[in-house]
Design an enzyme around this catalytic site. Structure first.
Site, PDB file in Angstrom:
ATOM      1  N   GLN A 174       0.855  -1.202   0.000  1.00  0.00           N
ATOM      2  CA  GLN A 174       0.000   0.000   0.000  1.00  0.00           C
ATOM      3  C   GLN A 174       0.887   1.247   0.000  1.00  0.00           C
ATOM      4  OE1 GLN A 174      -3.523  -0.679   2.976  1.00  0.00           O
ATOM      5  NE2 GLN A 174      -1.742  -1.808   3.713  1.00  0.00           N
TER       6      GLN A 174
ATOM      7  N   HIS B 227      -1.494   1.532  -4.273  1.00  0.00           N
ATOM      8  CA  HIS B 227      -1.871   2.950  -4.136  1.00  0.00           C
ATOM      9  C   HIS B 227      -0.942   3.883  -4.891  1.00  0.00           C
ATOM     10  CE1 HIS B 227      -4.014   1.719  -0.155  1.00  0.00           C
ATOM     11  NE2 HIS B 227      -4.729   1.416  -1.223  1.00  0.00           N
TER      12      HIS B 227
ATOM     13  N   CYS C 115      -1.684  20.450 -21.921  1.00  0.00           N
ATOM     14  CA  CYS C 115      -3.001  21.117 -21.874  1.00  0.00           C
ATOM     15  C   CYS C 115      -3.061  22.226 -20.831  1.00  0.00           C
ATOM     16  CB  CYS C 115      -4.096  20.081 -21.561  1.00  0.00           C
ATOM     17  SG  CYS C 115      -4.112  19.581 -19.828  1.00  0.00           S
TER      18      CYS C 115
HETATM   19  C1  BV8 Z   1     -11.493   2.973  -3.688  1.00  0.00           C
HETATM   20  C2  BV8 Z   1      -2.029   6.990  -0.919  1.00  0.00           C
HETATM   21  C3  BV8 Z   1     -13.277   2.725  -5.229  1.00  0.00           C
HETATM   22  C4  BV8 Z   1      -1.939   8.448  -0.840  1.00  0.00           C
HETATM   23  C5  BV8 Z   1      -3.811   6.145   0.489  1.00  0.00           C
HETATM   24  C6  BV8 Z   1     -14.951  -0.379   0.965  1.00  0.00           C
HETATM   25  C7  BV8 Z   1     -14.540  -0.739  -0.324  1.00  0.00           C
HETATM   26  C8  BV8 Z   1     -13.900   0.148  -1.151  1.00  0.00           C
HETATM   27  C9  BV8 Z   1     -13.615   1.452  -0.689  1.00  0.00           C
HETATM   28  C10 BV8 Z   1     -14.002   1.823   0.589  1.00  0.00           C
HETATM   29  C11 BV8 Z   1     -14.676   0.905   1.411  1.00  0.00           C
HETATM   30  N1  BV8 Z   1     -14.903   1.527   2.587  1.00  0.00           N
HETATM   31  C12 BV8 Z   1     -14.410   2.796   2.541  1.00  0.00           C
HETATM   32  C13 BV8 Z   1     -13.880   3.016   1.331  1.00  0.00           C
HETATM   33  C14 BV8 Z   1     -13.264   4.270   0.883  1.00  0.00           C
HETATM   34  C15 BV8 Z   1     -11.769   4.352   1.183  1.00  0.00           C
HETATM   35  C16 BV8 Z   1     -11.379   3.759   2.513  1.00  0.00           C
HETATM   36  O1  BV8 Z   1     -10.923   2.643   2.578  1.00  0.00           O
HETATM   37  N2  BV8 Z   1     -11.517   4.533   3.580  1.00  0.00           N
HETATM   38  C17 BV8 Z   1     -11.088   4.047   4.878  1.00  0.00           C
HETATM   39  C18 BV8 Z   1     -10.338   5.132   5.626  1.00  0.00           C
HETATM   40  C19 BV8 Z   1     -12.319   3.544   5.617  1.00  0.00           C
HETATM   41  N3  BV8 Z   1     -11.022   3.700   0.126  1.00  0.00           N
HETATM   42  C20 BV8 Z   1     -10.734   4.366  -0.993  1.00  0.00           C
HETATM   43  O2  BV8 Z   1     -11.129   5.488  -1.208  1.00  0.00           O
HETATM   44  C21 BV8 Z   1      -9.892   3.652  -2.027  1.00  0.00           C
HETATM   45  N4  BV8 Z   1     -10.510   3.788  -3.311  1.00  0.00           N
HETATM   46  O3  BV8 Z   1     -11.894   2.102  -3.002  1.00  0.00           O
HETATM   47  O4  BV8 Z   1     -12.010   3.263  -4.953  1.00  0.00           O
HETATM   48  C22 BV8 Z   1     -14.239   3.698  -4.613  1.00  0.00           C
HETATM   49  C23 BV8 Z   1     -14.362   4.956  -5.197  1.00  0.00           C
HETATM   50  C24 BV8 Z   1     -15.270   5.845  -4.634  1.00  0.00           C
HETATM   51  C25 BV8 Z   1     -16.002   5.504  -3.499  1.00  0.00           C
HETATM   52  C26 BV8 Z   1     -15.839   4.238  -2.899  1.00  0.00           C
HETATM   53  C27 BV8 Z   1     -14.955   3.334  -3.471  1.00  0.00           C
HETATM   54  C28 BV8 Z   1      -8.507   4.272  -2.139  1.00  0.00           C
HETATM   55  C29 BV8 Z   1      -7.733   4.102  -0.858  1.00  0.00           C
HETATM   56  C30 BV8 Z   1      -6.286   4.568  -1.045  1.00  0.00           C
HETATM   57  C31 BV8 Z   1      -6.079   5.865  -0.351  1.00  0.00           C
HETATM   58  N5  BV8 Z   1      -4.683   6.254  -0.461  1.00  0.00           N
HETATM   59  N6  BV8 Z   1      -2.552   6.530   0.347  1.00  0.00           N
HETATM   60  C32 BV8 Z   1      -0.805   8.890   0.043  1.00  0.00           C
HETATM   61  O5  BV8 Z   1      -0.039   8.064   0.593  1.00  0.00           O
HETATM   62  O6  BV8 Z   1      -0.693  10.104   0.185  1.00  0.00           O
HETATM   63  S1  BV8 Z   1      -4.289   5.484   1.960  1.00  0.00           S
HETATM   64  C33 BV8 Z   1      -3.020   5.206   3.036  1.00  0.00           C
HETATM   65  O7  BV8 Z   1      -3.534   4.183   3.925  1.00  0.00           O
HETATM   66  C34 BV8 Z   1      -1.717   4.635   2.530  1.00  0.00           C
HETATM   67  O8  BV8 Z   1      -1.750   4.094   1.235  1.00  0.00           O
HETATM   68  C35 BV8 Z   1      -1.480   3.531   3.545  1.00  0.00           C
HETATM   69  O9  BV8 Z   1      -0.578   2.595   3.120  1.00  0.00           O
HETATM   70  C36 BV8 Z   1      -2.850   3.011   3.651  1.00  0.00           C
HETATM   71  C37 BV8 Z   1      -3.135   2.035   4.726  1.00  0.00           C
HETATM   72  O10 BV8 Z   1      -2.541   2.485   5.915  1.00  0.00           O
HETATM   73  P1  BV8 Z   1      -1.377   1.572   6.553  1.00  0.00           P
HETATM   74  O11 BV8 Z   1      -0.350   1.355   5.517  1.00  0.00           O
HETATM   75  O12 BV8 Z   1      -1.991   0.389   7.173  1.00  0.00           O
HETATM   76  O13 BV8 Z   1      -0.760   2.564   7.620  1.00  0.00           O
HETATM   77  P2  BV8 Z   1      -1.313   2.876   9.087  1.00  0.00           P
HETATM   78  O14 BV8 Z   1      -0.589   4.077   9.573  1.00  0.00           O
HETATM   79  O15 BV8 Z   1      -2.808   2.868   9.067  1.00  0.00           O
HETATM   80  O16 BV8 Z   1      -0.860   1.607   9.964  1.00  0.00           O
HETATM   81  C38 BV8 Z   1       0.522   1.371  10.161  1.00  0.00           C
HETATM   82  C39 BV8 Z   1       0.628   0.097  10.984  1.00  0.00           C
HETATM   83  O17 BV8 Z   1       2.003  -0.226  11.129  1.00  0.00           O
HETATM   84  C40 BV8 Z   1       0.062   0.215  12.400  1.00  0.00           C
HETATM   85  O18 BV8 Z   1      -0.812  -0.873  12.650  1.00  0.00           O
HETATM   86  C41 BV8 Z   1       1.309   0.140  13.311  1.00  0.00           C
HETATM   87  O19 BV8 Z   1       1.031  -0.562  14.503  1.00  0.00           O
HETATM   88  C42 BV8 Z   1       2.257  -0.642  12.445  1.00  0.00           C
HETATM   89  N7  BV8 Z   1       3.674  -0.383  12.710  1.00  0.00           N
HETATM   90  C43 BV8 Z   1       4.255   0.772  13.139  1.00  0.00           C
HETATM   91  N8  BV8 Z   1       5.595   0.593  13.205  1.00  0.00           N
HETATM   92  C44 BV8 Z   1       5.851  -0.675  12.791  1.00  0.00           C
HETATM   93  C45 BV8 Z   1       4.633  -1.297  12.479  1.00  0.00           C
HETATM   94  N9  BV8 Z   1       4.551  -2.570  12.040  1.00  0.00           N
HETATM   95  C46 BV8 Z   1       5.710  -3.251  11.916  1.00  0.00           C
HETATM   96  N10 BV8 Z   1       6.929  -2.721  12.196  1.00  0.00           N
HETATM   97  C47 BV8 Z   1       7.026  -1.447  12.644  1.00  0.00           C
HETATM   98  N11 BV8 Z   1       8.245  -0.935  12.933  1.00  0.00           N
HETATM   99 ZN    ZN Z   2      -2.652  17.870 -19.419  1.00  0.00          ZN
END
Ligand code: BV8
Ligand code: ZN
Length: 270
Positions: A117, A135, A167
């Site tokens: 991701q 992503h 564009c």
């Molecule tokens: C979409 C890029 C169709 C940009 C990102 C159901 C189905 C489909 C869609 C949805 C749905 N329900 C809701 C949705 C909408 C939405 C969504 O999921 N919302 C969530 C918040 C509920 N999804 C979308 O919009 C997606 N598109 O489905 O298109 C559509 C179209 C219209 C309407 C509906 C559907 C697109 C989602 C992509 C968004 N883009 N990022 C950028 O980076 O700027 S999201 C972002 O979150 C990153 O990509 C990131 O990778 C991703 C997930 O987060 P994590 O990687 O898990 O990171 P997080 O901080 O959360 O967790 C880190 C973990 O690491 C923690 O647990 C921590 O404990 C652990 N950790 C910490 N240190 C360590 C460690 N683990 C191991 N070692 C360590 N040292």
């Molecule tokens: Zn253009």
């Protein structure tokens, strides 16, 4: 469940933890297909902030204003500068031991697919070849109007907003924003990989962003041996066959070392 017991003089594993590692290594050594789902946590030890940790990006910035098309169209300058801020951090970051260990998996496992991701490309810089970027990535850019790739170098210090030479449209980072579809076909490939693997790893992800968050459950439902590596629990933890509550940069090199020893013992492999 691998439970690590912390004592004053450091960390030692309960017997079950060593047994769990041995079970994991036996599954890995016998595996043909392994799928490795990663999130921001695997880059945390490279100094790149995660999103949902207490000190994560979303504790300081509003995702709907900065990681959505609506936010970009409302204030392209602010969004562009925020991505330049993140690009500067990523440019200074190096892959960590967890990224390199996953690149080593490809030496020992016939079909190994990293499904990330993350947008930082640290897996590729560590040497991983077979990767699916769900992503997009923060390195490339394109036009919001005609989608033409923007191939000029980005000056991350510049306050100037780049425009499309084709564009005149605004240039945006080639990441997938909330509310945007994933790149064509990428989810289907990831779903196939999760649904046909022998071992599935979920590493450094809170399993909260969809449709990516479906993948661990797809693997579980299709009978894969599931391993979660995350210091904190997630919605997937109860479903994992083994949950290693450690940092990925600590435990992944250990898994590679144990796999190498096992293969050497069993097959006299180097
Ligand atoms: C979409 C890029 C169709 C940009 C990102 C159901 C189905 C489909 C869609 C949805 C749905 N329900 C809701 C949705 C909408 C939405 C969504 O999921 N919302 C969530 C918040 C509920 N999804 C979308 O919009 C997606 N598109 O489905 O298109 C559509 C179209 C219209 C309407 C509906 C559907 C697109 C989602 C992509 C968004 N883009 N990022 C950028 O980076 O700027 S999201 C972002 O979150 C990153 O990509 C990131 O990778 C991703 C997930 O987060 P994590 O990687 O898990 O990171 P997080 O901080 O959360 O967790 C880190 C973990 O690491 C923690 O647990 C921590 O404990 C652990 N950790 C910490 N240190 C360590 C460690 N683990 C191991 N070692 C360590 N040292
Ligand atoms: Zn253009």
């Amino acid at each position: 469940m691998i439970i690590t017991l912390h004592t004053l003089c450091g960390v030692f594993y309960t017997k079950s933890a060593m047994e769990s590692y041995n079970i994991l290594i036996e599954h890995l050594a016998a595996a043909c297909d392994v799928a490795i789902f990663t999130g921001a946590g695997i880059s945390a030890e490279s100094g790149i902030a995660t999103f949902r940790d207490p000190d994560g990006l979303w504790s300081k910035f509003n995702p709907t204003e900065l990681a959505s098309m609506k936010g970009f169209l409302r204030n392209p300058d602010r969004v562009w500068q925020w991505y330049n801020y993140r690009r500067a951090i990523i440019a200074d970051a190096q892959p960590n031991a967890g990224h390199y260990a996953l690149a080593d998996f490809e030496k020992y496992i016939p079909n190994c697919t990293v499904i990330t991701q993350n947008v930082d490309r640290l897996h590729q810089r560590a040497g991983t070849k077979n990767i699916l970027e769900l992503h997009g990535n923060i390195i490339e850019n394109h036009c919001v109007i005609c989608n033409s790739p923007y191939i000029q170098d980005i000056d991350i210090q510049s306050k100037e907003l780049p425009f499309c030479s084709n564009c005149g449209g605004n240039i945006r980072p080639s990441v997938v924003w909330f509310g945007e579809n994933l790149p064509d076909g990428i989810y289907e490939k990831a779903e196939y990989s999760a649904g046909h693997c022998d071992v599935f790893f979920s590493i450094g992800t809170s399993v909260e962003v969809y449709p990516a968050a479906y993948l661990p459950f797809t693997a579980k439902n299709r009978g894969a041996f599931c391993v979660e590596i995350n210091p904190t629990s997630t919605s997937f933890t109860p479903y994992a066959n083994i949950a290693i509550q450690e940092k990925s940069g600590d435990c992944l090199p250990r898994i590679v070392e144990l796999l190498q020893q096992y293969l050497k013992r069993e097959y006299n492999a180097e």
